[in-house]
Each structure stands twice: as structure tokens, then as C-alpha cells.
Enzyme design. Structure first.
Site, PDB file in Angstrom:
ATOM      1  N   CYS A   1       0.736  -1.344   0.384  1.00 32.87           N
ATOM      2  CA  CYS A   1      -0.335   0.003   0.013  1.00 32.87           C
ATOM      3  C   CYS A   1       0.824   1.210  -0.004  1.00 32.87           C
ATOM      4  CB  CYS A   1      -0.667   0.171   1.651  1.00 32.87           C
ATOM      5  SG  CYS A   1      -1.770   1.362   1.453  1.00 32.87           S
TER       6      CYS A   1
ATOM      7  N   CYS B   1      -0.260   3.864   2.480  1.00 34.11           N
ATOM      8  CA  CYS B   1       0.172   3.724   4.001  1.00 34.11           C
ATOM      9  C   CYS B   1       2.169   3.930   4.052  1.00 34.11           C
ATOM     10  CB  CYS B   1       0.257   1.844   4.084  1.00 34.11           C
ATOM     11  SG  CYS B   1      -1.026   1.581   3.695  1.00 34.11           S
TER      12      CYS B   1
END
Length: 79
Positions: A39, A42
Site C-alpha cells: 500500500c 500507507c
């Protein structure tokens, strides 16, 4: 060289989610970061969240939950 993780920022698994997040939240706010290695957002957010946790060390906890290893933590009881 790896630096030790501060006490206010820590990794959480499904095995210790209740103790480290739910129970701890009765005493102080716990910011939970659900993240994954793949991700990109993230990875961008983590340093920001860690800075917030450092700024509020004794007032806020940062619990980091890797969804690759604890995929049941986010939907526990949500069947």
C-alpha cells in the site's frame, strides 16, 4: 542499525489486539493504523502518524496493524 520502537508506537497482531488496543483505549486514545506492505499511501502516512504519536507520546498510542499478518483484526465480529 534498527532503533527500538518507542512504547507509544507498536505493532499489533490479532492475538494481542484486544489487550493492546481495545483495553488500552479505556485509559488513553489509541490511533490504529491498518497498513499493508503493498500500500503506497500507507507508506506515505506512516512517518506522519509516527510524528503525531511522538508529539503526543504520553497522551496517544499508535497501534500498527499489518493486514498481511492479521487480516481478521479489522473485521473481528463483523460476519
Amino acid at each position: 542499525m534498527n532503533q527500538p520502537t518507542p512504547a507509544y508506537s507498536f505493532d499489533v497482531t490479532s492475538a494481542d489486539f484486544d489487550k493492546l488496543v481495545v483495553q488500552a483505549s479505556f485509559d488513553q486514545p489509541v490511533l490504529v493504523d491498518f497498513w499493508a506492505e503493498w500500500c503506497a499511501p500507507c507508506k506515505v502516512m506512516l512517518p506522519i502518524l509516527e510524528q503525531i504519536a511522538e508529539d503526543y507520546q504520553c497522551e496517544l498510542l499508535l497501534a500498527k496493524v499489518c493486514l498481511l499478518y492479521t487480516s481478521d483484526a479489522a473485521d473481528d465480529g463483523e460476519s
